[in-house]
Scaffold this motif. Structure first.
Motif, PDB file in Angstrom:
ATOM      1  N   VAL A 153      12.960 -30.011   0.436  1.00 32.16           N
ATOM      2  CA  VAL A 153      13.944 -30.915   0.034  1.00 32.16           C
ATOM      3  C   VAL A 153      15.221 -30.718   0.765  1.00 32.16           C
TER       4      VAL A 153
ATOM      5  N   LYS B 264      18.810 -35.878   6.950  1.00 32.36           N
ATOM      6  CA  LYS B 264      19.795 -36.934   6.637  1.00 32.36           C
ATOM      7  C   LYS B 264      21.133 -36.998   6.752  1.00 32.36           C
TER       8      LYS B 264
ATOM      9  N   LEU C 287      12.623 -39.219   8.418  1.00 33.03           N
ATOM     10  CA  LEU C 287      13.170 -38.822   7.022  1.00 33.03           C
ATOM     11  C   LEU C 287      11.951 -39.153   6.069  1.00 33.03           C
ATOM     12  N   ALA C 288      11.426 -40.057   6.283  1.00 33.24           N
ATOM     13  CA  ALA C 288      10.412 -40.795   5.401  1.00 33.24           C
ATOM     14  C   ALA C 288       9.400 -39.929   5.100  1.00 33.24           C
TER      15      ALA C 288
ATOM     16  N   ALA D 135      14.948 -32.011   4.357  1.00 35.10           N
ATOM     17  CA  ALA D 135      14.959 -33.659   4.405  1.00 35.10           C
ATOM     18  C   ALA D 135      16.546 -33.970   4.219  1.00 35.10           C
ATOM     19  N   ASN D 136      17.162 -33.399   3.318  1.00 31.35           N
ATOM     20  CA  ASN D 136      18.644 -33.583   3.019  1.00 31.35           C
ATOM     21  C   ASN D 136      19.401 -33.156   4.209  1.00 31.35           C
TER      22      ASN D 136
ATOM     23  N   ALA E 182       7.916 -33.490   0.621  1.00 36.24           N
ATOM     24  CA  ALA E 182       8.371 -33.124  -0.521  1.00 36.24           C
ATOM     25  C   ALA E 182       7.610 -33.582  -1.846  1.00 36.24           C
ATOM     26  N   VAL E 183       7.478 -34.845  -1.936  1.00 36.73           N
ATOM     27  CA  VAL E 183       6.813 -35.433  -2.990  1.00 36.73           C
ATOM     28  C   VAL E 183       5.278 -34.924  -2.875  1.00 36.73           C
TER      29      VAL E 183
ATOM     30  N   LYS F 296      10.473 -36.624   3.344  1.00 34.92           N
ATOM     31  CA  LYS F 296      10.372 -37.017   1.937  1.00 34.92           C
ATOM     32  C   LYS F 296       9.146 -36.916   1.303  1.00 34.92           C
ATOM     33  N   ARG F 297       8.441 -37.525   2.065  1.00 31.91           N
ATOM     34  CA  ARG F 297       6.894 -37.612   1.643  1.00 31.91           C
ATOM     35  C   ARG F 297       6.132 -36.276   1.485  1.00 31.91           C
TER      36      ARG F 297
END
Length: 63
Positions: free
Chosen positions: A51, A58, A11-12, A54-55, A18-19, A15-16
């Protein structure tokens, strides 16, 4: 416990990613919007997809 840690690491990672895309959008807006605005629709789609992924990950793993 190890499986949960693996899910959190994945998950990290998602997210990375996406960032990183968001950062690319930020750089264009801040520095080169008048010349690179044509890249925005593609980057916006990539960000949206990242995103969502990732969602979804999650939610699937109750994180």
């Amino acid at each position: 416990m190890s499986e949960e840690l693996d899910h959190k690491k994945e998950l990290a990672k998602l997210k990375r990613l996406a960032v990183e895309i968001a950062s690319e959008i930020h750089d264009i807006v801040e520095d080169t919007v008048w010349t690179n605005h044509v890249k925005m629709p593609e980057l916006a789609k990539k960000l949206y997809d990242a995103v969502e992924k990732a969602n979804q990950y999650k939610a699937e793993h109750s994180l």
